[in-house]
Write a protein that holds these residues in place. Sequence first.
Motif, PDB file in Angstrom:
ATOM      1  N   TYR A   1       0.782  -1.230   0.000  1.00 30.30           N
ATOM      2  CA  TYR A   1       0.000   0.000   0.000  1.00 30.30           C
ATOM      3  C   TYR A   1       0.819   1.288   0.000  1.00 30.30           C
ATOM      4  CZ  TYR A   1      -4.019  -2.928   1.284  1.00 30.30           C
ATOM      5  OH  TYR A   1      -5.016  -3.871   1.297  1.00 30.30           O
ATOM      6  N   SER A   2       2.037   1.267   0.507  1.00 32.14           N
ATOM      7  CA  SER A   2       2.732   2.530   0.780  1.00 32.14           C
ATOM      8  C   SER A   2       4.159   2.580   0.257  1.00 32.14           C
ATOM      9  CB  SER A   2       2.745   2.783   2.298  1.00 32.14           C
ATOM     10  OG  SER A   2       1.446   2.752   2.829  1.00 32.14           O
ATOM     11  N   ASP A   3       4.520   1.675  -0.650  1.00 25.10           N
ATOM     12  CA  ASP A   3       5.891   1.679  -1.158  1.00 25.10           C
ATOM     13  C   ASP A   3       6.230   2.982  -1.869  1.00 25.10           C
ATOM     14  OD1 ASP A   3       8.391   0.113  -1.659  1.00 25.10           O
ATOM     15  OD2 ASP A   3       7.821   0.516  -3.740  1.00 25.10           O
ATOM     16  N   HIS A   4       5.219   3.627  -2.480  1.00 28.71           N
ATOM     17  CA  HIS A   4       5.429   4.834  -3.279  1.00 28.71           C
ATOM     18  C   HIS A   4       5.580   6.097  -2.446  1.00 28.71           C
ATOM     19  CE1 HIS A   4       1.201   4.014  -2.471  1.00 28.71           C
ATOM     20  NE2 HIS A   4       1.202   5.282  -2.127  1.00 28.71           N
ATOM     21  N   VAL A   5       5.328   6.026  -1.125  1.00 28.80           N
ATOM     22  CA  VAL A   5       5.432   7.231  -0.289  1.00 28.80           C
ATOM     23  C   VAL A   5       6.830   7.814  -0.438  1.00 28.80           C
ATOM     24  CG1 VAL A   5       5.429   8.078   2.087  1.00 28.80           C
ATOM     25  CG2 VAL A   5       3.648   6.499   1.313  1.00 28.80           C
ATOM     26  N   ALA A   6       6.889   9.140  -0.648  1.00 31.31           N
ATOM     27  CA  ALA A   6       8.154   9.772  -1.030  1.00 31.31           C
ATOM     28  C   ALA A   6       9.117   9.964   0.134  1.00 31.31           C
ATOM     29  CB  ALA A   6       7.870  11.117  -1.693  1.00 31.31           C
ATOM     30  N   PHE A   7       8.704   9.606   1.348  1.00 34.26           N
ATOM     31  CA  PHE A   7       9.589   9.711   2.512  1.00 34.26           C
ATOM     32  C   PHE A   7       9.980   8.309   2.968  1.00 34.26           C
ATOM     33  CE2 PHE A   7       6.717  13.350   2.535  1.00 34.26           C
ATOM     34  CZ  PHE A   7       7.636  14.397   2.504  1.00 34.26           C
ATOM     35  N   PRO A   8      11.199   8.136   3.476  1.00 31.52           N
ATOM     36  CA  PRO A   8      11.615   6.796   3.931  1.00 31.52           C
ATOM     37  C   PRO A   8      10.759   6.312   5.098  1.00 31.52           C
ATOM     38  CG  PRO A   8      13.242   8.466   4.564  1.00 31.52           C
ATOM     39  CD  PRO A   8      12.282   9.133   3.639  1.00 31.52           C
ATOM     40  N   ILE A   9      10.321   5.067   5.008  1.00 30.02           N
ATOM     41  CA  ILE A   9       9.577   4.417   6.092  1.00 30.02           C
ATOM     42  C   ILE A   9      10.492   3.347   6.661  1.00 30.02           C
ATOM     43  CG2 ILE A   9       7.527   3.108   6.731  1.00 30.02           C
ATOM     44  CD1 ILE A   9       6.162   4.237   4.218  1.00 30.02           C
ATOM     45  N   SER A  10      10.921   3.532   7.891  1.00 32.70           N
ATOM     46  CA  SER A  10      11.827   2.559   8.508  1.00 32.70           C
ATOM     47  C   SER A  10      11.069   1.690   9.500  1.00 32.70           C
ATOM     48  CB  SER A  10      12.982   3.275   9.221  1.00 32.70           C
ATOM     49  OG  SER A  10      12.495   4.089  10.275  1.00 32.70           O
ATOM     50  N   LEU A  11      11.593   0.475   9.703  1.00 30.82           N
ATOM     51  CA  LEU A  11      10.976  -0.477  10.621  1.00 30.82           C
ATOM     52  C   LEU A  11      12.008  -0.939  11.629  1.00 30.82           C
ATOM     53  CD1 LEU A  11       8.615  -2.333  11.479  1.00 30.82           C
ATOM     54  CD2 LEU A  11       9.448  -3.994   9.795  1.00 30.82           C
ATOM     55  N   ALA A  12      11.637  -0.877  12.905  1.00 28.45           N
ATOM     56  CA  ALA A  12      12.499  -1.348  13.981  1.00 28.45           C
ATOM     57  C   ALA A  12      11.685  -2.238  14.915  1.00 28.45           C
ATOM     58  CB  ALA A  12      13.090  -0.169  14.755  1.00 28.45           C
ATOM     59  N   VAL A  13      12.358  -3.177  15.569  1.00 27.69           N
ATOM     60  CA  VAL A  13      11.719  -4.062  16.543  1.00 27.69           C
ATOM     61  C   VAL A  13      12.365  -3.805  17.890  1.00 27.69           C
ATOM     62  CG1 VAL A  13      11.215  -6.437  17.207  1.00 27.69           C
ATOM     63  CG2 VAL A  13      11.229  -5.794  14.776  1.00 27.69           C
ATOM     64  N   ALA A  14      11.578  -3.414  18.874  1.00 35.37           N
ATOM     65  CA  ALA A  14      12.102  -3.121  20.208  1.00 35.37           C
ATOM     66  C   ALA A  14      12.828  -4.339  20.767  1.00 35.37           C
ATOM     67  CB  ALA A  14      10.965  -2.701  21.138  1.00 35.37           C
ATOM     68  N   GLY A  15      14.000  -4.112  21.358  1.00 34.53           N
ATOM     69  CA  GLY A  15      14.793  -5.197  21.922  1.00 34.53           C
ATOM     70  C   GLY A  15      15.668  -5.894  20.916  1.00 34.53           C
ATOM     71  N   ASP A  16      15.541  -5.533  19.660  1.00 37.41           N
ATOM     72  CA  ASP A  16      16.350  -6.119  18.588  1.00 37.41           C
ATOM     73  C   ASP A  16      17.557  -5.219  18.351  1.00 37.41           C
ATOM     74  OD1 ASP A  16      17.400  -7.100  16.171  1.00 37.41           O
ATOM     75  OD2 ASP A  16      15.428  -7.896  15.605  1.00 37.41           O
ATOM     76  N   ASP A  17      18.715  -5.803  18.261  1.00 36.80           N
ATOM     77  CA  ASP A  17      19.935  -5.013  18.079  1.00 36.80           C
ATOM     78  C   ASP A  17      20.092  -4.479  16.659  1.00 36.80           C
ATOM     79  OD1 ASP A  17      20.616  -5.408  20.704  1.00 36.80           O
ATOM     80  OD2 ASP A  17      21.815  -7.209  20.280  1.00 36.80           O
ATOM     81  N   LYS A  18      19.271  -4.965  15.715  1.00 41.16           N
ATOM     82  CA  LYS A  18      19.396  -4.517  14.333  1.00 41.16           C
ATOM     83  C   LYS A  18      19.001  -3.049  14.192  1.00 41.16           C
ATOM     84  CE  LYS A  18      18.369  -8.980  12.146  1.00 41.16           C
ATOM     85  NZ  LYS A  18      17.430  -9.707  11.228  1.00 41.16           N
ATOM     86  N   ALA A  19      19.712  -2.346  13.336  1.00 38.72           N
ATOM     87  CA  ALA A  19      19.384  -0.945  13.066  1.00 38.72           C
ATOM     88  C   ALA A  19      18.073  -0.883  12.287  1.00 38.72           C
ATOM     89  CB  ALA A  19      20.506  -0.293  12.262  1.00 38.72           C
ATOM     90  N   PRO A  20      17.305   0.197  12.482  1.00 41.88           N
ATOM     91  CA  PRO A  20      16.067   0.349  11.701  1.00 41.88           C
ATOM     92  C   PRO A  20      16.362   0.256  10.205  1.00 41.88           C
ATOM     93  CG  PRO A  20      16.183   1.993  13.446  1.00 41.88           C
ATOM     94  CD  PRO A  20      17.516   1.317  13.411  1.00 41.88           C
ATOM     95  N   GLU A  21      15.468  -0.414   9.477  1.00 40.67           N
ATOM     96  CA  GLU A  21      15.676  -0.649   8.049  1.00 40.67           C
ATOM     97  C   GLU A  21      14.578   0.037   7.236  1.00 40.67           C
ATOM     98  OE1 GLU A  21      15.630  -4.430   4.902  1.00 40.67           O
ATOM     99  OE2 GLU A  21      15.509  -4.750   7.079  1.00 40.67           O
ATOM    100  N   THR A  22      14.971   0.752   6.181  1.00 42.11           N
ATOM    101  CA  THR A  22      13.988   1.382   5.295  1.00 42.11           C
ATOM    102  C   THR A  22      13.299   0.292   4.481  1.00 42.11           C
ATOM    103  OG1 THR A  22      15.242   3.427   5.146  1.00 42.11           O
ATOM    104  CG2 THR A  22      13.628   3.020   3.409  1.00 42.11           C
ATOM    105  N   ILE A  23      11.968   0.287   4.493  1.00 42.16           N
ATOM    106  CA  ILE A  23      11.231  -0.813   3.866  1.00 42.16           C
ATOM    107  C   ILE A  23      10.370  -0.345   2.683  1.00 42.16           C
ATOM    108  CG2 ILE A  23      11.197  -2.241   5.942  1.00 42.16           C
ATOM    109  CD1 ILE A  23       8.357  -1.278   6.487  1.00 42.16           C
TER     110      ILE A  23
END
Length: 617
Positions: free
Chosen positions: A201-223
Amino acid sequence: MSATKQTHGFQAEVSRLLHLMIHSLYSNREIFLRELISNASDACDKLRFEALDTPALMEEDPEPAIRLTLDKSAGTLTLADNGIGMSEAEIIDHLGTIARSGTEKFLASLSGDQKKDAQLIGQFGVGFYSAFIVADKVTVESRRAGLAASEGVRWESDGQGEFSVESIERAERGTAVILHLRKDAKEFLDDGKIRQVVGQYSDHVAFPISLAVAGDDKAPETINSATALWQRARQEISDEEYENFYKHISHDFEAPLNWSHNKVEGKLEYTSLLFTPPRAPFDLYHREASRGLKLYVQRVFIMDDAEQFLPQYLRFIKGVIDAPNLPLNVSRELLQDYGPVKKIRTALTKRVLQMLKKLSKDEEKYSRFWAQFGQVLKEGIGEDPDNRDAVAALLRFASSEQGDSLTSLDDYLARRKDGQGKIYYLLGDNAAAARQSPHLEVFRKKGIEVLLLSDPVDEWMISYLDRYQEVPLVNAARGELDLDGEDKPDDAEQDNALIKRLQESLTGQVEAVRATRRLVDSPVCLVLAEDQLGPQMRRMLEAAGQPVPEMLPVLEVNLDHPLLKALDSQEPGADFSELAGLLLDQAMLAEGQLPRDPAAAARRMHHLLSRAVTPNA
């Protein structure tokens, strides 16, 4: 600013809407994420626009972005943006009321059908409340850009009729929406599910949408791809991407009927992406309502409803225009008189008409389009003389010869009889009534097709469309009829003694009485003089409070009809005048009009019925 937590009651309409969200709409639950991301994207757009005049609003965080955070242990999904944010007054206004004139119509439109009701949510500007489809409590924390950190605000509600507001310390500008997910909505704590929904639904949004999981050491990832879709090459964009982008900008839940993506280079440079919606908005006929294209300049959002780029009769078109050569501080007032805008408007108008011409090749889709927007498109005949022929080619009409099917003017011309040098039409309150009009009798006898015009705008529209493809359009109920040179009664018929007696009896009620050959089975009909307003136009003027000149109709009579022959043998006197008046009443009723004096007409009918059932009375 309040120092303590305050509790407020929702606007009545919001309470009803929340009840619907919580208890009914489960068939399209994913829509909540698309709606909240759209709101966040709008907030980022508005920040960039306001920062053109006030750069300090960017503070120390210049790049607008959207962040999604999953907290599985807390059972929350947080959607945050660093856009324009809200003050306390704004958050109460925006999240406690639905400031739209169509709210009542929206609520009245709800049918109980989950799928259909869900499709109305974004269309009526109530997308935020879709959060309650998946959340049993929603917390919103916000600070408007430019305000101090101490002027942050927290809004919270369980959707049960009230919400609380309190001041908080908030270092970041923008807004965070924290969804406390229901037990049956835990699927939205799965990062795979979130990626799938955002990708759809939102891949075309012109601003980066990042996803993070609390407690996860991974850096937020632009999806998401985070690029302006309209700036990409057409061959790189799938139909699904176009359709999802349309849904994003229109808040519609259905795919558009078609679209046009075009880039113009040279002295006047711009990119346009235009869509034909599948359904009319609730305020389509409110000409003062906000509408227009989304305007970007150098990929910076400028305004939502730039109505200057398309004429009013194309106000249903959705889309985006990016014109890098316009000044960044462009305003609505500047657009109105800005030369390049007028050139772009001319080009976009032609492009939309080409879109609709292409759409008309698909009969099923165009039929759907016409049912939704046909009356609005007809406005273009009067409003856009430069494109009148192109608009006329898109019109569709009921016809005396085509049953329930609609026809175009081109198809009518292709079917016309040899030697027929005119396009005939008839105005009526509706197509069914027009089909029964006595004016069609001679046309049916001769096998000549007549277009049936019954929309309220038709008489106004047709006054601007006097010919098509150099063929004149002629009202079948106006003036003296001359189909093939044999339809005009001779002087002897017009000098008939019965006509003179009828004229005398109906003095002051009709302009004239004359013999006719346009009737086959009916005894009489009303005919408009060439300079007279028709019933539709009279009603439009009266509804607008405009003075309407008093004009008497012409009564045409079929001297071959048994009723007229019997009337000819009637002795002069009161009975003859009553019968003459009854003929005029009948003619007016056949046109869908009330008699000039309904009470007198009723008395005449009662008198006639009494004589019929009690002849010796």
